[in-house]
Design a protein around this motif. Structure first.
Motif, PDB file in Angstrom:
ATOM      1  N   ALA A 199      11.484   0.826  -5.821  1.00  0.00           N
ATOM      2  CA  ALA A 199      10.135   1.410  -5.791  1.00  0.00           C
ATOM      3  C   ALA A 199       9.127   0.330  -5.458  1.00  0.00           C
ATOM      4  CB  ALA A 199       9.785   2.068  -7.129  1.00  0.00           C
ATOM      5  N   GLY A 200       8.173   0.659  -4.586  1.00  0.00           N
ATOM      6  CA  GLY A 200       7.138  -0.279  -4.185  1.00  0.00           C
ATOM      7  C   GLY A 200       5.781   0.133  -4.716  1.00  0.00           C
ATOM      8  N   TRP A 201       4.811  -0.790  -4.630  1.00  0.00           N
ATOM      9  CA  TRP A 201       3.505  -0.453  -5.204  1.00  0.00           C
ATOM     10  C   TRP A 201       2.746   0.553  -4.357  1.00  0.00           C
ATOM     11  CZ3 TRP A 201      -0.715  -2.331  -2.368  1.00  0.00           C
ATOM     12  CH2 TRP A 201      -0.531  -3.473  -1.581  1.00  0.00           C
ATOM     13  N   GLY A 202       3.045   0.671  -3.078  1.00  0.00           N
ATOM     14  CA  GLY A 202       2.460   1.759  -2.293  1.00  0.00           C
ATOM     15  C   GLY A 202       2.996   3.104  -2.739  1.00  0.00           C
ATOM     16  N   GLY A 203       4.312   3.167  -3.005  1.00  0.00           N
ATOM     17  CA  GLY A 203       4.912   4.403  -3.502  1.00  0.00           C
ATOM     18  C   GLY A 203       4.433   4.763  -4.894  1.00  0.00           C
ATOM     19  N   ARG A 204       4.218   3.741  -5.734  1.00  0.00           N
ATOM     20  CA  ARG A 204       3.700   4.018  -7.082  1.00  0.00           C
ATOM     21  C   ARG A 204       2.283   4.569  -7.017  1.00  0.00           C
ATOM     22  NH1 ARG A 204       5.628  -1.537  -8.214  1.00  0.00           N
ATOM     23  NH2 ARG A 204       7.832  -1.401  -8.784  1.00  0.00           N
ATOM     24  N   MET A 205       1.502   4.077  -6.051  1.00  0.00           N
ATOM     25  CA  MET A 205       0.183   4.672  -5.834  1.00  0.00           C
ATOM     26  C   MET A 205       0.339   6.122  -5.394  1.00  0.00           C
ATOM     27  SD  MET A 205      -2.087   1.768  -3.892  1.00  0.00           S
ATOM     28  CE  MET A 205      -2.487   0.198  -4.644  1.00  0.00           C
ATOM     29  N   ALA A 206       1.269   6.364  -4.487  1.00  0.00           N
ATOM     30  CA  ALA A 206       1.497   7.726  -4.002  1.00  0.00           C
ATOM     31  C   ALA A 206       1.903   8.655  -5.143  1.00  0.00           C
ATOM     32  CB  ALA A 206       2.569   7.721  -2.909  1.00  0.00           C
ATOM     33  N   ASP A 207       2.683   8.151  -6.096  1.00  0.00           N
ATOM     34  CA  ASP A 207       3.050   8.968  -7.262  1.00  0.00           C
ATOM     35  C   ASP A 207       1.810   9.526  -7.952  1.00  0.00           C
ATOM     36  OD1 ASP A 207       5.800   8.587  -6.998  1.00  0.00           O
ATOM     37  OD2 ASP A 207       5.864   6.905  -8.403  1.00  0.00           O
ATOM     38  N   GLN A 208       0.781   8.687  -8.089  1.00  0.00           N
ATOM     39  CA  GLN A 208      -0.441   9.098  -8.774  1.00  0.00           C
ATOM     40  C   GLN A 208      -1.290  10.049  -7.928  1.00  0.00           C
ATOM     41  OE1 GLN A 208      -0.843   8.211 -11.869  1.00  0.00           O
ATOM     42  NE2 GLN A 208       0.824   6.708 -11.926  1.00  0.00           N
ATOM     43  N   LEU A 209      -1.039  10.075  -6.619  1.00  0.00           N
ATOM     44  CA  LEU A 209      -1.878  10.858  -5.709  1.00  0.00           C
ATOM     45  C   LEU A 209      -1.258  12.191  -5.315  1.00  0.00           C
ATOM     46  CD1 LEU A 209      -2.774   7.888  -3.311  1.00  0.00           C
ATOM     47  CD2 LEU A 209      -4.155   8.745  -5.211  1.00  0.00           C
ATOM     48  N   LEU A 210       0.023  12.385  -5.617  1.00  0.00           N
ATOM     49  CA  LEU A 210       0.743  13.570  -5.144  1.00  0.00           C
ATOM     50  C   LEU A 210       0.051  14.874  -5.505  1.00  0.00           C
ATOM     51  CD1 LEU A 210       4.479  12.669  -5.919  1.00  0.00           C
ATOM     52  CD2 LEU A 210       3.426  12.881  -3.663  1.00  0.00           C
ATOM     53  N   SER A 211      -0.351  14.996  -6.771  1.00  0.00           N
ATOM     54  CA  SER A 211      -0.878  16.281  -7.224  1.00  0.00           C
ATOM     55  C   SER A 211      -2.236  16.604  -6.635  1.00  0.00           C
ATOM     56  CB  SER A 211      -0.966  16.306  -8.759  1.00  0.00           C
ATOM     57  OG  SER A 211      -1.780  15.254  -9.213  1.00  0.00           O
ATOM     58  N   GLY A 212      -2.906  15.621  -6.038  1.00  0.00           N
ATOM     59  CA  GLY A 212      -4.187  15.877  -5.397  1.00  0.00           C
ATOM     60  C   GLY A 212      -4.063  16.349  -3.968  1.00  0.00           C
ATOM     61  N   ASN A 213      -2.830  16.357  -3.429  1.00  0.00           N
ATOM     62  CA  ASN A 213      -2.599  16.800  -2.066  1.00  0.00           C
ATOM     63  C   ASN A 213      -1.985  18.186  -2.055  1.00  0.00           C
ATOM     64  OD1 ASN A 213      -3.562  14.489  -0.815  1.00  0.00           O
ATOM     65  ND2 ASN A 213      -1.568  13.478  -0.748  1.00  0.00           N
ATOM     66  N   GLY A 214      -2.472  19.038  -1.172  1.00  0.00           N
ATOM     67  CA  GLY A 214      -1.902  20.371  -1.057  1.00  0.00           C
ATOM     68  C   GLY A 214      -0.463  20.327  -0.574  1.00  0.00           C
ATOM     69  N   ASN A 215      -0.146  19.372   0.290  1.00  0.00           N
ATOM     70  CA  ASN A 215       1.209  19.185   0.798  1.00  0.00           C
ATOM     71  C   ASN A 215       1.617  17.761   0.483  1.00  0.00           C
ATOM     72  OD1 ASN A 215       3.619  19.018   2.191  1.00  0.00           O
ATOM     73  ND2 ASN A 215       2.868  20.137   3.973  1.00  0.00           N
ATOM     74  N   SER A 216       2.349  17.576  -0.621  1.00  0.00           N
ATOM     75  CA  SER A 216       2.677  16.231  -1.083  1.00  0.00           C
ATOM     76  C   SER A 216       3.680  15.529  -0.178  1.00  0.00           C
ATOM     77  CB  SER A 216       3.227  16.301  -2.508  1.00  0.00           C
ATOM     78  OG  SER A 216       4.432  17.055  -2.540  1.00  0.00           O
ATOM     79  N   MET A 217       4.349  16.275   0.691  1.00  0.00           N
ATOM     80  CA  MET A 217       5.382  15.711   1.553  1.00  0.00           C
ATOM     81  C   MET A 217       4.841  14.588   2.439  1.00  0.00           C
ATOM     82  SD  MET A 217       7.875  17.747   4.221  1.00  0.00           S
ATOM     83  CE  MET A 217       8.432  18.822   2.912  1.00  0.00           C
ATOM     84  N   PHE A 218       3.552  14.654   2.785  1.00  0.00           N
ATOM     85  CA  PHE A 218       2.985  13.690   3.715  1.00  0.00           C
ATOM     86  C   PHE A 218       2.046  12.694   3.031  1.00  0.00           C
ATOM     87  CE2 PHE A 218       3.810  17.618   6.164  1.00  0.00           C
ATOM     88  CZ  PHE A 218       4.854  17.126   6.942  1.00  0.00           C
ATOM     89  N   THR A 219       2.246  12.491   1.729  1.00  0.00           N
ATOM     90  CA  THR A 219       1.430  11.515   1.014  1.00  0.00           C
ATOM     91  C   THR A 219       1.773  10.095   1.441  1.00  0.00           C
ATOM     92  OG1 THR A 219       1.282  13.004  -0.888  1.00  0.00           O
ATOM     93  CG2 THR A 219       0.738  10.688  -1.280  1.00  0.00           C
ATOM     94  N   ALA A 220       3.063   9.812   1.628  1.00  0.00           N
ATOM     95  CA  ALA A 220       3.528   8.473   2.002  1.00  0.00           C
ATOM     96  C   ALA A 220       4.310   8.567   3.301  1.00  0.00           C
ATOM     97  CB  ALA A 220       4.397   7.886   0.899  1.00  0.00           C
ATOM     98  N   THR A 221       3.877   7.842   4.324  1.00  0.00           N
ATOM     99  CA  THR A 221       4.499   7.943   5.649  1.00  0.00           C
ATOM    100  C   THR A 221       4.724   6.560   6.242  1.00  0.00           C
ATOM    101  OG1 THR A 221       3.392  10.061   6.069  1.00  0.00           O
ATOM    102  CG2 THR A 221       4.280   8.896   7.975  1.00  0.00           C
ATOM    103  N   SER A 222       5.935   6.332   6.751  1.00  0.00           N
ATOM    104  CA  SER A 222       6.260   5.088   7.443  1.00  0.00           C
ATOM    105  C   SER A 222       6.486   5.359   8.920  1.00  0.00           C
ATOM    106  CB  SER A 222       7.528   4.455   6.862  1.00  0.00           C
ATOM    107  OG  SER A 222       7.935   3.346   7.656  1.00  0.00           O
ATOM    108  N   ILE A 223       5.952   4.492   9.764  1.00  0.00           N
ATOM    109  CA  ILE A 223       6.231   4.550  11.195  1.00  0.00           C
ATOM    110  C   ILE A 223       7.073   3.332  11.570  1.00  0.00           C
ATOM    111  CG2 ILE A 223       5.211   4.787  13.513  1.00  0.00           C
ATOM    112  CD1 ILE A 223       3.168   5.725  10.500  1.00  0.00           C
ATOM    113  N   TYR A 224       7.649   2.657  10.578  1.00  0.00           N
ATOM    114  CA  TYR A 224       8.482   1.481  10.824  1.00  0.00           C
ATOM    115  C   TYR A 224       9.809   1.598  10.076  1.00  0.00           C
ATOM    116  CZ  TYR A 224       9.385  -3.446  11.978  1.00  0.00           C
ATOM    117  OH  TYR A 224       9.913  -4.621  12.476  1.00  0.00           O
ATOM    118  N   GLY A 225      10.331   2.796   9.974  1.00  0.00           N
ATOM    119  CA  GLY A 225      11.603   2.976   9.287  1.00  0.00           C
ATOM    120  C   GLY A 225      11.457   2.879   7.788  1.00  0.00           C
TER     121      GLY A 225
END
Length: 514
Positions: A199-225
């Motif tokens: 687990a990374g600190w960007g993902g841990r931030m995303a954990d806290q933000l998930l419920s504020g997004n209507g579609n949590s699937m796109f809270t954390a996105t990588s374009i570098y694999g």
């Protein structure tokens, strides 16, 4: 009045807002009977309401793979610093020393530093008694800095707790493990633990933000694999290609020339026929991927549908092209290609139902043990062009105040040369960019560049063997500043960055975000 007829504080809110708040209460463990009447946690309600009603915000991590040479990126040009820099770098190869500010460019030269000319002066609001400049390949970033749209964070690196050179040399202070190792320090920067962290600190931030997004699937996105920075406990990183959504099976939507076969293929891959944990998890991943691809295919604007692109072919889009500093030849910038995908995702934010996002992009070429002048100039030219391109696109989209972009890297590099390059170091300077950034300034403490004894020992409290920088700024403070801007509380920051508590409350965040 009976409890069945009592009015909840939520009843006064619009229906869509109530729905989002209830989702957030559920994530906090407040759903059910405690979510109404006097049982409602008013502090939690205030936090949830603020999150639902707030504007869009996103973080974009630009990871510089290989370990960026900070000494040749942000240069101290006051007379004492420059003299010590030039002496250390020229001891084995004068070609490693950049030209002084004001040195004219010579486009006919085959030596890249001569071809580019002198370093580019920048004028920080608080110069700390120094003068500073950037590598001459960083024209876009120098302009962004001097316009107040980008800032420098000085001498950042992994730390366990505050550490002095005397403590380090005596072995009495705590220091991170497996320093100077590429894989371990990439992981440490991204997850605050060595290779193998999940687990990374960007993902841990995303954990806290998930419920504020209507579609949590796109809270954390990588374009570098795959990148551990985006991995959370609940948040799952979605991987996007630089060209758009990745489709399972055939990119055309037809397997063996048939859309029916394609649909059957996806159906089979996303179905589990037994209770095998591995098979069920694989089917779930495929199912999520297929759903995400379908959503994105309809939501993402075309490559030429906004200020992020001027054509449908990335390989020929002039906006994504930059000049090779060694030859002048134009070529597509792989970092700009990734940032174009980020811009398109941000443009689709309302369709995707997201108000908070974290993105990860990366660029290689920074492991400059040899052929340092040409390789480093090319890597920095790509970084500078990519950041300049991205800032222009975000401004034209009207979202630059809500997007903060920052750099990270394995480590810095030594001041001493190995002959044709420079070896692994520790601390390094980094860039932050965006409309919310208090740019045009340096945050943290600029290190003292000392004199070398000739055997790798420097008479500076900030330089270790071979001139490696002892970080004065922990990654945690860098991360906490951005987490606070995203809306995370002190308690949330201390939970996801546990070593942050080793610094006083006054020293846990920086001031580079408004």
């Amino acid at each position: 009045m009976s409890s069945s007829s009592a009015k909840s504080p939520l009843d006064a809110l619009p229906r869509t807002t109530r729905r989002e708040l209830l989702k957030r209460f559920g994530a906090m463990g407040l759903a059910g009977s405690t979510a109404g009447g006097l049982g409602l946690n008013l502090a939690a309600m205030s936090q949830a309401s603020a999150a639902v009603g707030s504007s869009y915000r996103a973080l974009v991590c630009v990871f510089l793979y290989g370990g960026n040479d900070a000494y040749n990126t942000v240069l101290a040009t006051d007379s004492a610093s420059w003299a010590n820099y030039a002496a250390a770098r020229s001891a084995s190869n004068n070609a490693l020393v950049l030209g002084a500010a004001g040195t004219p460019a010579d486009p006919t030269s085959t030596a890249v530093h001569t071809r580019l000319g002198g370093v580019l002066p920048i004028n920080p609001v608080h110069a700390q008694g120094r003068t500073l400049a950037l590598h001459p390949a960083m024209t876009e970033v120098a302009a962004l800095f001097n316009k107040g749209r980008a800032g420098v964070v000085a001498n950042v690196g992994p730390l366990v707790a505050p550490l002095t050179k005397a403590q380090y040399m005596a072995g009495t202070g705590q220091k991170p493990v497996k320093l100077f190792s590429h894989n371990d320090q990439q992981s440490t920067w991204q997850s605050l633990a060595t290779e193998g962290a999940t687990a990374g600190w960007g993902g841990r931030m995303a954990d806290q933000l998930l419920s504020g997004n209507g579609n949590s699937m796109f809270t954390a996105t990588s374009i570098y694999g795959n990148a551990v920075w985006l991995a959370g406990q609940q948040a799952r990183a979605y991987q996007l290609s630089q060209g758009g959504a990745i489709r399972i099976g055939s990119s055309s939507g037809a397997a063996f020339g048939s859309t029916t076969v394609q649909q059957k293929l996806v159906s089979l891959m996303s179905s589990s026929r037994n209770n095998s944990v591995l098979e069920r998890e694989y089917a779930a991943v495929v199912g999520r991927s297929a759903t995400a691809e379908g959503t994105l295919r309809n939501a993402l604007p075309a490559m030429d549908a906004g200020p992020w692109g001027s054509g449908t072919n990335q390989a020929t889009d002039a906006l994504l092209m930059h000049a090779n500093p060694s030859t002048g030849a134009m070529a597509v910038n792989p970092l700009a290609q990734q940032l174009q995908a980020v811009a398109r995702m941000i443009a689709a934010r309302q369709t995707l139902g997201v108000s908070r996002q974290v993105f990860f992009v990366g660029i290689g070429g920074f492991d400059t043990h040899d052929t340092q002048p040409d390789r480093h100039a090319l890597a920095l030219a790509r970084l500078s062009h990519g950041l300049g391109y991205f800032d222009k696109a975000l401004q034209a989209m009207g979202v630059d105040d809500g997007v903060t972009t920052f750099t990270a890297s394995d480590f810095g590099r030594n001041l001493s040369s190995n002959g044709d390059g420079v070896d692994h170091g520790w601390g390094a300077h980094h860039f932050v960019m965006g409309g919310a950034v208090r740019g045009g300034d340096v945050y943290g403490t600029l290190p003292v560049y000392g004199k070398s004894s000739g055997n790798g020992v420097f008479d500076s409290p900030d330089q270790l063997s071979q001139g490696a920088l002892l970080p004065s700024m922990p990654v945690e403070r860098y991360a906490a500043t951005m987490g606070r801007w995203l809306g995370l509380s002190d308690a949330q920051l201390l939970d996801m960055l546990p070593r942050l508590g080793n610094w006083s409350a006054a020293d846990r965040t920086l001031g580079f975000l408004g």
